[in-house]
Design a protein around this motif. Structure first.
Motif, short mmCIF file in Angstrom:
data_model
loop_
_atom_site.label_atom_id
_atom_site.label_comp_id
_atom_site.label_asym_id
_atom_site.label_seq_id
_atom_site.Cartn_x
_atom_site.Cartn_y
_atom_site.Cartn_z
N TYR A 1 0.82 -1.22 0.00
CA TYR A 1 0.00 0.00 0.00
C TYR A 1 0.85 1.27 0.00
O TYR A 1 0.37 2.36 0.34
N ASN A 2 2.12 1.13 -0.37
CA ASN A 2 3.02 2.28 -0.48
C ASN A 2 3.16 3.05 0.84
O ASN A 2 3.27 4.27 0.86
N ASP B 1 4.58 6.92 2.03
CA ASP B 1 3.85 7.82 2.92
C ASP B 1 4.67 8.18 4.15
O ASP B 1 4.56 9.30 4.68
N LEU B 2 5.51 7.25 4.62
CA LEU B 2 6.44 7.58 5.71
C LEU B 2 7.40 8.68 5.27
O LEU B 2 7.67 9.62 6.01
N ARG C 1 -2.49 8.16 5.60
CA ARG C 1 -3.44 7.83 4.54
C ARG C 1 -4.20 6.54 4.91
O ARG C 1 -3.59 5.56 5.35
N MET C 2 -5.49 6.57 4.75
CA MET C 2 -6.32 5.41 5.08
C MET C 2 -6.24 4.37 3.97
O MET C 2 -6.15 4.69 2.79
N ILE C 3 -6.26 3.09 4.37
CA ILE C 3 -6.38 2.01 3.40
C ILE C 3 -7.85 1.86 3.04
O ILE C 3 -8.69 1.71 3.93
N GLY C 4 -8.18 1.94 1.77
CA GLY C 4 -9.58 1.86 1.35
C GLY C 4 -10.26 3.22 1.42
O GLY C 4 -9.62 4.26 1.58
#
Length: 364
Positions: A132-133, A137-138, A144-147
């Protein structure tokens, strides 16, 4: 996958290795990996595996499976491990999934996690799996939310406070879609238990970056919903000290001891000067916390405490019964006289000696 250039502790490798030697997959996931990549210390290790709970129990030689989802817990001197079978979750009710299905697919398990930075996996060889990359994002310091954030926050409103907490403690920013979803779902935090609310708020308040957390809570209207009035506070590494500076009409499940300590700190904060009597009346702990907030040196408070002629009522040279016999007064009146004597002694106006106290009583 890529290899991170930092060695994993041997103890963690051994736990992962036990699962793999028995033919199962095993990965570290979640907060430990996130903190590992950020070079932050972490002692909670979440491990996921395709081994079923019964297999995990057999491998680690215990008959105890903890948690409603078959989570197996191991505590050592250095780490706290939670080992969980890959699973999918659906049909949430009161933030908990009604349906849980074990799966053999790691990627299915990762879908249920909250934020991309908490869905990064790591093998015992420190290889990173990042579907999920989360690593990106770090690097970009984004939560960032998953989904779909709207759906995920409705499933579990605690994720609203978790998002703000991570933005605060990591000094990250919230992704736009997540901010929009928080605004639309903010009222749902009211449904959360006092325990869950206090737990997340404590983590925000204990962060040196607490002001960012409070600012985010204010900007989303969450402080108002939680019946907390925003105010300028001074950071101290003590939850009671932080709560003592906030005005709230909500209980948040504080224990009797916590309530007493918070109120004592609030009273001491209003005192113009810290004296031996202040320490005697409210205790050293509340005075120390309040002094840190007032930016009074710790050494100064300890010096006052060490100079106190007595620390408790039991230290008084003349006992309650002796005092009552001399003055021939009721218990209530005797207690008032005793308090007066204690105050005189603490303010170094009267020696804590029987004869001196008797002479004082004769003068009164």
């Amino acid at each position: 996958m890529f290899l991170y250039n930092k060695d994993m502790k041997e103890e963690i490798k051994k736990v992962l290795g036990k699962l793999e030697k028995n033919g199962f997959e095993s990965y570290i996931v979640g907060g430990f990996v996130r903190d590992y990549l950020l070079c932050r210390e972490s002692t909670d290790v979440d491990i996921v595996t395709n081994a079923l709970p019964k297999d995990i129990v057999q491998i680690f030689g215990s008959s105890k499976v903890l948690g409603a989802y078959g989570t197996f817990n191991i505590k050592t001197n250095h780490y706290n491990y939670d080992i969980t079978t890959y699973r999918t979750e659906s049909k949430y009710q009161n933030r908990h999934p009604k349906e849980i299905t074990y799966t053999s697919n790691l990627f299915e398990d990762l879908k249920r996690r909250d934020f991309t930075i908490n869905a990064i996996c790591m093998t015992m060889n420190s290889q990173i799996i990042d579907v999920y990359n989360g690593v990106t994002d770090l690097e970009n310091k984004v939560i960032r939310m998953i989904g779909d954030p709207l759906i995920r926050l409705k499933e579990d409103p605690l994720r609203i406070l978790r998002a703000i907490r991570f933005a605060c403690t990591l000094d990250f920013h919230l992704e736009d879609a997540l901010k929009k979803a928080i605004k639309e779902n903010k009222e749902k935090v009211i449904s959360l238990s006092d325990y869950r609310l206090k737990n997340e708020l404590n983590k925000i308040l204990l962060s040196p970056n607490y002001q960012k957390g409070l600012d985010l809570l204010t900007s989303f209207g969450l402080l108002e919903l939680l019946e907390i009035k925003p105010s300028k506070i001074c950071y101290v590494d003590d939850t009671n000290g932080m709560w003592a500076q906030l005005k709230t009409t909500r209980d948040f499940g504080f224990t009797k001891t916590e309530k007493k300590q918070i109120e004592a700190i609030r009273v001491v904060l209003k005192e113009e000067k810290i004296t031996p009597l202040t320490i005697y009346q409210y205790g050293l702990y509340p005075v120390m916390v309040a002094s840190k907030i007032k930016q009074i040196p710790t050494e100064q408070i300890l010096k006052i405490e060490q100079s106190m002629p007595l620390k408790s009522r039991e230290d008084l040279a003349l006992s309650f019964l002796e005092l009552k016999k001399i003055r021939k007064t009721s218990n209530e009146e005797t207690k008032k006289i005793q308090n007066q004597i204690i105050e005189e002694i603490l303010m170094h106006q009267l020696p804590n000696q029987k004869e001196d106290i008797k002479k004082y009583l004769e003068r009164e």
